[in-house]
Design a protein around this motif. Structure first.
Motif, mmCIF file in Angstrom:
data_model
loop_
_atom_site.group_PDB
_atom_site.id
_atom_site.type_symbol
_atom_site.label_atom_id
_atom_site.label_comp_id
_atom_site.label_asym_id
_atom_site.label_seq_id
_atom_site.Cartn_x
_atom_site.Cartn_y
_atom_site.Cartn_z
ATOM 1 N N ARG A 105 1.046 -1.102 -0.218
ATOM 2 C CA ARG A 105 -0.088 0.017 -0.057
ATOM 3 C C ARG A 105 0.871 1.574 0.360
ATOM 4 N NH1 ARG A 105 -5.150 -1.196 1.481
ATOM 5 N NH2 ARG A 105 -5.907 1.210 0.133
ATOM 6 N N ASN A 106 0.186 2.456 0.056
ATOM 7 C CA ASN A 106 0.973 3.591 -0.067
ATOM 8 C C ASN A 106 -0.116 4.135 0.706
ATOM 9 O OD1 ASN A 106 1.853 6.011 -1.352
ATOM 10 N ND2 ASN A 106 2.870 5.043 -2.551
ATOM 11 N N GLU A 107 0.723 5.184 1.438
ATOM 12 C CA GLU A 107 0.265 6.578 1.887
ATOM 13 C C GLU A 107 -0.421 7.581 1.663
ATOM 14 O OE1 GLU A 107 3.590 7.273 4.775
ATOM 15 O OE2 GLU A 107 3.281 6.062 6.033
ATOM 16 N N ARG A 108 0.075 7.995 0.578
ATOM 17 C CA ARG A 108 0.253 8.917 -0.118
ATOM 18 C C ARG A 108 -1.658 8.749 -0.691
ATOM 19 N NH1 ARG A 108 5.225 11.291 -1.333
ATOM 20 N NH2 ARG A 108 6.900 11.380 0.444
ATOM 21 N N ASP A 109 -1.708 7.248 -1.387
ATOM 22 C CA ASP A 109 -2.970 7.344 -2.514
ATOM 23 C C ASP A 109 -3.621 5.713 -1.984
ATOM 24 O OD1 ASP A 109 -4.381 6.392 -4.669
ATOM 25 O OD2 ASP A 109 -2.517 6.123 -5.745
ATOM 26 N N SER A 110 -4.833 6.395 -1.352
ATOM 27 C CA SER A 110 -5.217 5.367 -0.332
ATOM 28 C C SER A 110 -5.794 4.322 -1.376
ATOM 29 C CB SER A 110 -6.500 6.185 0.044
ATOM 30 O OG SER A 110 -7.279 6.709 -0.421
ATOM 31 N N SER A 111 -5.941 4.320 -3.002
ATOM 32 C CA SER A 111 -6.798 3.608 -3.836
ATOM 33 C C SER A 111 -5.748 2.448 -4.341
ATOM 34 C CB SER A 111 -6.805 4.041 -5.175
ATOM 35 O OG SER A 111 -6.576 4.934 -5.850
ATOM 36 N N PHE A 112 -4.284 3.040 -4.206
ATOM 37 C CA PHE A 112 -2.424 2.038 -4.391
ATOM 38 C C PHE A 112 -2.546 0.767 -3.556
ATOM 39 C CE2 PHE A 112 1.389 0.823 -4.387
ATOM 40 C CZ PHE A 112 1.880 0.752 -5.395
ATOM 41 N N SER A 113 -2.868 0.082 -4.366
ATOM 42 C CA SER A 113 -2.815 -1.710 -3.743
ATOM 43 C C SER A 113 -2.225 -2.548 -4.759
ATOM 44 C CB SER A 113 -4.658 -2.074 -2.854
ATOM 45 O OG SER A 113 -4.145 -3.757 -2.612
ATOM 46 N N TYR B 208 6.310 3.533 0.424
ATOM 47 C CA TYR B 208 5.180 2.151 0.690
ATOM 48 C C TYR B 208 4.903 1.608 2.221
ATOM 49 C CZ TYR B 208 5.620 2.953 -4.473
ATOM 50 O OH TYR B 208 5.677 3.650 -5.170
#
Length: 165
Positions: A63-71, A110
């Motif tokens: 995951r990424n702290e800046r983009d909640s949709s990133f997975s 990340y």
């Protein structure tokens, strides 16, 4: 009597889902998650606070702290992941990320999220109970069904050919 057995059998069938699930255990989680980059490999360590005798299904996501949709679900992984007895400390997963993403990743923020699902051990006791009840109901129905009056045996008479004109 057969009606009572039928009610007993139906009550057992209705209670099957509750019986099959058993008692729910306390929540099991992956904690103390750390990761380190080693050339083309990311090594992820975690602790799993569960019973060492139980089996768990462990999966991870980047995951990424800046983009909640990133997975991203890593594909080329090995170690303490999938189905197994992974309870304990310093469990290790190795992700060969360059096989999944040859270009690598840019930026920061990340982290890995670990998902743990206990795998319920199934018992055959339910099948024995339901099977025994079905056999009992079948025997009672057979015994009650044979008390009807006797019928005459079927005749083996074949009619003759029709008369010619």
């Amino acid at each position: 009597m057969a009606c009572g057995l039928l009610v007993l059998f139906l009550s057992m069938v209705i209670d099957i889902p509750a019986f099959a699930q058993g008692q729910s255990s306390r929540e099991v989680r992956g904690t103390n998650i750390k990761w380190a980059l080693k050339e083309n490999l990311i090594v992820i360590t975690y602790d799993l606070n569960g019973s060492s005798e139980d089996t768990y299904d462990v999966s991870i996501a980047l995951r990424n702290e800046r983009d909640s949709s990133f997975s991203i679900i890593p594909a080329t992984v090995e170690g303490d992941i999938g189905a197994g007895q992974f309870a304990g400390v310093e469990r290790e997963i190795r992700w060969y990320f360059r096989k999944d993403f040859p270009q690598g990743f840019q930026g920061e923020g990340y982290y890995f999220e670990i998902f743990v699902k206990p795998i319920q051990q199934k018992s055959n006791l339910l099948y024995y109970v339901v099977g025994g009840a079905a056999v009992t109901v079948g025997i009672v129905a057979l015994l009650l069904g044979t008390s009807s009056p006797e019928r005459p045996p079927p005749t083996l008479y074949l009619p003759g050919p029709p008369v010619r004109p």
